[in-house]
Design a protein around this motif. Sequence first.
Motif, PDB file in Angstrom:
ATOM      1  N   PRO A   1       8.785  20.579  54.233  1.00 46.22           N
ATOM      2  CA  PRO A   1      10.102  20.447  54.977  1.00 46.22           C
ATOM      3  C   PRO A   1      11.215  19.594  54.448  1.00 46.22           C
ATOM      4  O   PRO A   1      11.020  18.514  54.063  1.00 46.22           O
ATOM      5  CB  PRO A   1       9.810  19.627  56.525  1.00 46.22           C
ATOM      6  CG  PRO A   1       8.241  20.123  56.176  1.00 46.22           C
ATOM      7  CD  PRO A   1       7.751  20.199  54.847  1.00 46.22           C
TER       8      PRO A   1
ATOM      9  N   GLY B   1      11.750  18.496  59.308  1.00 48.66           N
ATOM     10  CA  GLY B   1      11.731  19.873  59.644  1.00 48.66           C
ATOM     11  C   GLY B   1      12.477  20.845  58.475  1.00 48.66           C
ATOM     12  O   GLY B   1      12.755  20.169  57.482  1.00 48.66           O
ATOM     13  N   ALA B   2      12.144  22.040  58.857  1.00 50.97           N
ATOM     14  CA  ALA B   2      12.500  23.177  57.627  1.00 50.97           C
ATOM     15  C   ALA B   2      13.963  23.232  57.597  1.00 50.97           C
ATOM     16  O   ALA B   2      14.520  23.960  56.662  1.00 50.97           O
ATOM     17  CB  ALA B   2      11.700  24.356  57.700  1.00 50.97           C
TER      18      ALA B   2
ATOM     19  N   CYS C   1      14.664  19.725  62.535  1.00 52.06           N
ATOM     20  CA  CYS C   1      14.633  18.286  62.318  1.00 52.06           C
ATOM     21  C   CYS C   1      15.230  17.551  63.151  1.00 52.06           C
ATOM     22  O   CYS C   1      14.594  16.557  63.695  1.00 52.06           O
ATOM     23  CB  CYS C   1      15.168  17.953  60.627  1.00 52.06           C
ATOM     24  SG  CYS C   1      15.188  16.349  60.397  1.00 52.06           S
TER      25      CYS C   1
END
Length: 91
Positions: A49, A68-69, A74
């Motif tokens: 991520p 997060g990706a 995120c």
Amino acid sequence: MTDSKGRWPKTDPDSGVEDAVLLILEWLGEQGVGAMIRVDAERFQAGLPVWTFTAGGGPLARGMRADGASAGECLSRGLIRLREGGLTVPF
């Protein structure tokens, strides 16, 4: 991760949180919380991520981090962690 045995918190991909990033960061600053969101190109190349949100200080008892990706994923995870830390962001 949350205290829920290492499971990722659920996020809402259609929340529009990406549109409110600057407002959220500004609000956190007004509360005495230092915060940032960043993208890490090295993590992208490693397949991890790439987005990271961190916050600490002010009313937070300890610093926190969420990955997060996407920026939205995120920040959504970050907002969940902020709530867990007792700080409800009004966005």
